[in-house]
Design a protein around this motif. Sequence first.
Motif, mmCIF file in Angstrom:
data_model
loop_
_atom_site.group_PDB
_atom_site.id
_atom_site.type_symbol
_atom_site.label_atom_id
_atom_site.label_comp_id
_atom_site.label_asym_id
_atom_site.label_seq_id
_atom_site.Cartn_x
_atom_site.Cartn_y
_atom_site.Cartn_z
ATOM 1 N N SER A 123 0.840 -1.199 0.000
ATOM 2 C CA SER A 123 0.000 0.000 0.000
ATOM 3 C C SER A 123 0.872 1.245 0.000
ATOM 4 O O SER A 123 1.871 1.316 0.709
ATOM 5 N N GLU A 124 0.471 2.235 -0.795
ATOM 6 C CA GLU A 124 1.119 3.548 -0.784
ATOM 7 C C GLU A 124 0.180 4.622 -0.256
ATOM 8 O O GLU A 124 0.378 5.812 -0.497
ATOM 9 N N PHE A 137 -3.247 -11.685 -13.497
ATOM 10 C CA PHE A 137 -4.566 -11.075 -13.505
ATOM 11 C C PHE A 137 -4.829 -10.458 -12.134
ATOM 12 O O PHE A 137 -4.388 -10.973 -11.113
ATOM 13 N N TYR A 138 -5.567 -9.366 -12.117
ATOM 14 C CA TYR A 138 -5.973 -8.762 -10.863
ATOM 15 C C TYR A 138 -7.174 -7.858 -11.114
ATOM 16 O O TYR A 138 -7.508 -7.519 -12.256
ATOM 17 N N ILE A 139 -7.824 -7.456 -10.017
ATOM 18 C CA ILE A 139 -8.969 -6.560 -10.089
ATOM 19 C C ILE A 139 -8.543 -5.182 -9.622
ATOM 20 O O ILE A 139 -7.848 -5.031 -8.616
ATOM 21 N N THR A 140 -8.970 -4.149 -10.367
ATOM 22 C CA THR A 140 -8.741 -2.783 -9.939
ATOM 23 C C THR A 140 -9.917 -1.935 -10.392
ATOM 24 O O THR A 140 -10.315 -1.981 -11.558
ATOM 25 N N PRO A 183 -5.637 1.631 -1.174
ATOM 26 C CA PRO A 183 -4.960 2.113 -2.372
ATOM 27 C C PRO A 183 -4.475 3.547 -2.190
ATOM 28 O O PRO A 183 -4.915 4.240 -1.268
ATOM 29 N N PRO A 184 -3.547 3.947 -3.098
ATOM 30 C CA PRO A 184 -3.011 3.201 -4.242
ATOM 31 C C PRO A 184 -2.098 2.051 -3.829
ATOM 32 O O PRO A 184 -1.491 2.086 -2.763
ATOM 33 N N HIS A 185 -2.025 1.033 -4.691
ATOM 34 C CA HIS A 185 -1.180 -0.131 -4.461
ATOM 35 C C HIS A 185 -0.091 -0.212 -5.521
ATOM 36 O O HIS A 185 -0.301 0.186 -6.665
ATOM 37 N N LYS A 243 -6.380 2.684 -7.979
ATOM 38 C CA LYS A 243 -7.587 2.108 -7.376
ATOM 39 C C LYS A 243 -7.331 0.774 -6.697
ATOM 40 O O LYS A 243 -8.271 0.071 -6.325
ATOM 41 N N GLY A 244 -6.074 0.407 -6.539
ATOM 42 C CA GLY A 244 -5.745 -0.796 -5.794
ATOM 43 C C GLY A 244 -5.549 -2.030 -6.655
ATOM 44 O O GLY A 244 -5.943 -2.061 -7.832
ATOM 45 N N ILE A 245 -4.922 -3.044 -6.081
ATOM 46 C CA ILE A 245 -4.673 -4.331 -6.742
ATOM 47 C C ILE A 245 -5.242 -5.412 -5.834
ATOM 48 O O ILE A 245 -4.778 -5.587 -4.704
#
Length: 295
Positions: free
Chosen positions: A230-231, A281-284, A245-247, A267-269
Motif C-alpha cells: 500500500s502507498e 490477472f488482478y482486479i482494480t 490504495p493506491p497499491h 484504485k488498488g490491486i
Amino acid sequence: LGDVYKRQKQEWLARFPFQLKIKNCPVRSIKWSPDMTHIAFVQISPQHKHSELKVLELATKRFRVIDRAFSFLGVAWSPDGRQLAWIKQGGKAREQHRLLVGALEKNKVHLAVAYEDKNISIYSLRWTADGQFLVFIRDDNALGVIRPDGTNLKWLRPLGCFPMHGYFTIPHSGWDLSPDGTIVAFGFGDFIWLYSIRKPDALPVKIRPVARALEIRWSPDGKGLLYVVSESKAPIAPGGARTGPPHSLYWVDKEGKGHRLILREEKGIYDLQWLKGQDIFYITGGALCKVTLGI
C-alpha cells in the motif's frame, strides 16, 4: 516501465461478475479456473445476511450456485480444474468452520467434507501443484495439510510466534504455496517469511519487502514472488497497517534479491493471480486486468 511489462485490459471478462454490484451484492474471492473458462466467486447478499459461492461459465454466461453460507473464508480450484475447494462459516454462533471439496459435473456437484472445526477458526487455502493435498491456515498459528478426501491430516507450526491469520482480518491473501508444494510464503510484520514444509523444524527464511506485503503470489516456475504494498497516506491507528490504495506491485527472487517495481494502480490491486506463463490477472476499480510481465 515499458520494458518491464505490457498491459492489456480484458474488460469483457470482468463485466459478468461485476454487474452484480448493481444489485448491491458485492463480489469477493474471485478465482479463475486453470483453463480460464470458468470463474468462481462469492456473492454477498444485501445487508450481508448470507453469501453464495457461484461459478460462472464464460462461454455460456451461465451461473451455478455451488453453496450457501453466512460467509466463505477461502476458495481454490484444483490444478486440473475439476474440483473446487472452499471454507465456509456457519452455525448459530458462526462457530462452525468447514473445509469442503466439490467435484463439478455438468448438472451436479459431489460434495465431501474434508475437515471441520467448531473450536478454532480456519482461513484460506491452496492446492499443491499435483492436486494431492490442500494446505490451509488455522487460527492457532498452524498450517493444516490434508488430502481432499479428508485423510492424512497433519499440522505444521513454523518456529517462532507468527500469527499467520493476521492478514485475514482485511480483504487480502497474504500467503501462497510454492508451485512444487514445498515452501509457504506468508507476510507478517515487515517481512515475507519462507517456511519449508519438507523441513518443518527448520527456521523460516525471511525477505524484507519494500513495505508490508499484502498479497503474495509465487511465480509459476518457483523462482520468485510478486507482492502488493500500500502507498496510502491515510492516517492509521497505533499498531495498525496501511492497506488501502493506491497499491504497487513488486517482484523479488526467492533469495530476497532483485526487488523491482512492476506497476502502480491508483484504485488498488486485488485478487492477484499468476496461473501460468508471464500473464497475471488482478482486479482494480471494478475491472479485470491482464498484464504480461517482462521479467
